[in-house]
Design a protein around this motif. Sequence first.
Motif, PDB file in Angstrom:
ATOM      1  N   GLU A  24       0.842  -1.216  -0.053  1.00 48.32           N
ATOM      2  CA  GLU A  24      -0.106  -0.219  -0.044  1.00 48.32           C
ATOM      3  C   GLU A  24       0.883   1.054   0.023  1.00 48.32           C
ATOM      4  OE1 GLU A  24      -3.492   0.709   0.160  1.00 48.32           O
ATOM      5  OE2 GLU A  24      -3.496  -1.353  -0.719  1.00 48.32           O
ATOM      6  N   PRO A 107     -10.299  -3.530   4.030  1.00 46.40           N
ATOM      7  CA  PRO A 107     -10.795  -2.157   3.839  1.00 46.40           C
ATOM      8  C   PRO A 107     -11.170  -1.375   4.913  1.00 46.40           C
ATOM      9  CG  PRO A 107     -11.975  -3.532   2.453  1.00 46.40           C
ATOM     10  CD  PRO A 107     -11.273  -4.503   3.361  1.00 46.40           C
ATOM     11  N   GLU A 108     -11.523  -1.928   5.913  1.00 42.72           N
ATOM     12  CA  GLU A 108     -11.733  -1.585   7.484  1.00 42.72           C
ATOM     13  C   GLU A 108     -10.580  -1.173   8.151  1.00 42.72           C
ATOM     14  OE1 GLU A 108     -13.890  -2.226  11.783  1.00 42.72           O
ATOM     15  OE2 GLU A 108     -13.698  -3.849  10.332  1.00 42.72           O
ATOM     16  N   LEU A 110      -7.668  -0.346   6.535  1.00 44.89           N
ATOM     17  CA  LEU A 110      -6.978   0.489   5.887  1.00 44.89           C
ATOM     18  C   LEU A 110      -7.546   1.884   6.073  1.00 44.89           C
ATOM     19  CD1 LEU A 110      -6.340  -1.457   2.413  1.00 44.89           C
ATOM     20  CD2 LEU A 110      -4.580  -0.640   4.125  1.00 44.89           C
ATOM     21  N   ARG A 111      -8.908   1.985   6.223  1.00 43.81           N
ATOM     22  CA  ARG A 111      -9.479   3.266   6.625  1.00 43.81           C
ATOM     23  C   ARG A 111      -9.173   3.718   7.919  1.00 43.81           C
ATOM     24  NH1 ARG A 111     -13.954   1.113   3.486  1.00 43.81           N
ATOM     25  NH2 ARG A 111     -14.658   0.005   5.072  1.00 43.81           N
ATOM     26  N   GLU A 114      -5.577   5.300   7.421  1.00 46.51           N
ATOM     27  CA  GLU A 114      -5.547   6.603   6.800  1.00 46.51           C
ATOM     28  C   GLU A 114      -6.097   7.664   7.819  1.00 46.51           C
ATOM     29  OE1 GLU A 114      -8.104   7.894   3.551  1.00 46.51           O
ATOM     30  OE2 GLU A 114      -6.241   7.440   2.429  1.00 46.51           O
ATOM     31  N   SER A 454      -9.940   8.623  -1.577  1.00 46.88           N
ATOM     32  CA  SER A 454      -8.835   8.314  -0.856  1.00 46.88           C
ATOM     33  C   SER A 454      -8.338   6.792  -1.089  1.00 46.88           C
ATOM     34  CB  SER A 454      -9.477   7.965   0.648  1.00 46.88           C
ATOM     35  OG  SER A 454     -10.106   6.786   0.666  1.00 46.88           O
ATOM     36  N   ARG A 455      -7.182   6.340  -0.845  1.00 42.18           N
ATOM     37  CA  ARG A 455      -6.387   5.254  -1.033  1.00 42.18           C
ATOM     38  C   ARG A 455      -7.203   3.844  -0.575  1.00 42.18           C
ATOM     39  NH1 ARG A 455      -0.229   4.688   0.254  1.00 42.18           N
ATOM     40  NH2 ARG A 455      -0.874   4.884   2.330  1.00 42.18           N
ATOM     41  N   PRO A 456      -7.805   3.995   0.729  1.00 44.48           N
ATOM     42  CA  PRO A 456      -8.582   2.760   1.008  1.00 44.48           C
ATOM     43  C   PRO A 456      -9.749   2.786   0.007  1.00 44.48           C
ATOM     44  CG  PRO A 456      -7.859   4.121   2.781  1.00 44.48           C
ATOM     45  CD  PRO A 456      -7.703   4.683   1.757  1.00 44.48           C
ATOM     46  N   THR A 457     -10.478   3.890  -0.383  1.00 42.52           N
ATOM     47  CA  THR A 457     -11.504   3.747  -1.355  1.00 42.52           C
ATOM     48  C   THR A 457     -11.248   3.092  -2.718  1.00 42.52           C
ATOM     49  OG1 THR A 457     -12.705   5.698  -0.335  1.00 42.52           O
ATOM     50  CG2 THR A 457     -13.347   5.163  -2.514  1.00 42.52           C
ATOM     51  N   HIS A 459      -8.548   1.141  -3.145  1.00 45.69           N
ATOM     52  CA  HIS A 459      -8.308  -0.374  -2.902  1.00 45.69           C
ATOM     53  C   HIS A 459      -9.737  -1.378  -2.918  1.00 45.69           C
ATOM     54  CE1 HIS A 459      -7.287  -3.961  -0.474  1.00 45.69           C
ATOM     55  NE2 HIS A 459      -6.025  -3.922  -0.986  1.00 45.69           N
ATOM     56  N   ASP A 460     -10.834  -0.617  -2.261  1.00 48.44           N
ATOM     57  CA  ASP A 460     -12.059  -1.178  -2.300  1.00 48.44           C
ATOM     58  C   ASP A 460     -12.755  -1.461  -3.640  1.00 48.44           C
ATOM     59  OD1 ASP A 460     -12.149  -1.303   0.633  1.00 48.44           O
ATOM     60  OD2 ASP A 460     -13.703   0.340   0.669  1.00 48.44           O
TER      61      ASP A 460
END
Length: 476
Positions: A24, A107-108, A110-111, A114, A454-457, A459-460
């Motif tokens: 990541e 995802p959780e 990672l959010r 961030e 965002s990067r997590p978004t 990734h999702d």
Amino acid sequence: MSSILIVDDDDQLRQSFQKLLTEEGYEVRTAATGEAGLEAVRQAVPDLVIMDVRMPGMSGLDAFQAMREIEPKLPVIIMTAFGTTETAIEATKRGAFDYILKPFEIPEILRQIEQALQAGRFMRSRVEMDVRPESAVPDALIGRSEAMQQVYKAIGRVAPTDATVLIRGESGTGKELVARAIYHHSLRAHKPFLVINCVAIPETLLESELFGYEKGAFTGATTRRVGKIEQANGGTVFLDEIGDMPFNIQAKILRLLQEKSIERLGGREPIPVDVRIIAATNRDLEASLASGHFREDLYYRLKVVTIELPPLRERKGDAALLCDYFLARFSAEMGIDNPGITEEAKALIESNPWPGNVRELANTLQKALIFSRGYPIRPEDISKAVLGTSGQGQVNNESADKILRQWVRESLAAGIRQDIFAFFMDRLTRILITEALDLTKGNRSKAAKLLGISRPTLHDKMEKCGLTEPGEEGQG
């Protein structure tokens, strides 16, 4: 590159976590015990610690306390199994950023990572005021216009006090930067600073996010959870977009301001808290009062001190200064030479009304820089970044629209799929993501910035589109 320290005695979790976060784009170190984690922090303070609460030897709670003595503004996420949630809750009350239950979804986590990194950066990275435009400091209020000089003076006057502050201004004018500048120059600068966006959090979750809840308060509340206001005790809470706060939650904020106490959802006893509230809005609060969408008593409580941020179109000469600043900053962040900008392009920037204000200007310059190929940015580069085209914006947009409409019409007429809406959304999402990754040579951070997510978004959405590598999914 943000640095993360993982502290857990589970070898497999450490290794898989390290692999995930390295991919990541994070710099990752690991430690198997609380003692080793503490030593790692002594050697080099990371941007974030993710730590198990139960380990052999020094417990996660004791290690957390010791780490906070080294760096009080170090964000820590506690990992816990269901049976140790009380300890994790205690850590949160003492200042841990949050806790997450094992097993967790990628995802959780990672959010949360961030959000924790952002909170740590907000607390540690000072917002500079009226610096030289060519400086590449990451956070700065830039401008020498008379309107901005008044803003600087207002920050200087209000910061050392404990007064509630209301920051007003159009979207993109820098309200969050002003809130952080007030925090950094305040007597609470060594205490937490937490940001709550009243629009970004769904209404059904906002109350529990702010005030926390007791076990059994609602279906799914299997443990007690400390809210952000209680977590920030002694520090500052920034309520962004407060003009959009639901009416029923406004009453609880009013009580906080009047009585310096809160109640968790499902709780019966008031909990004393000592926080300074800074709020911001781009709404016409007076109109909201008249329509009954905003409480009059809260309105007068909030506007003890009001700072009005001017739109960029009213800041004569500041657009050119901001241009020099953003080019210097983004070039440094991308690791490239600053290509500079022509006088003609600067003149175009100065003449543009910039309805999205400083944020729109920053995004435009970042896009222009990505595609500049090393030569000074020209007027056509600015036009292309603003319109998505090179001078023929309207014509090319209409042509693209025509092609897209024809594709949609033919697919609908053929009637070959029942899930046609989902099909088109998935296809467009895949095209957007693959093109952004191609343009940024696979760099997910830059691709996310280019897409405005965002990067997590990112990734999702990559997972949903099947664009991730086989080993990247699910970790428990």
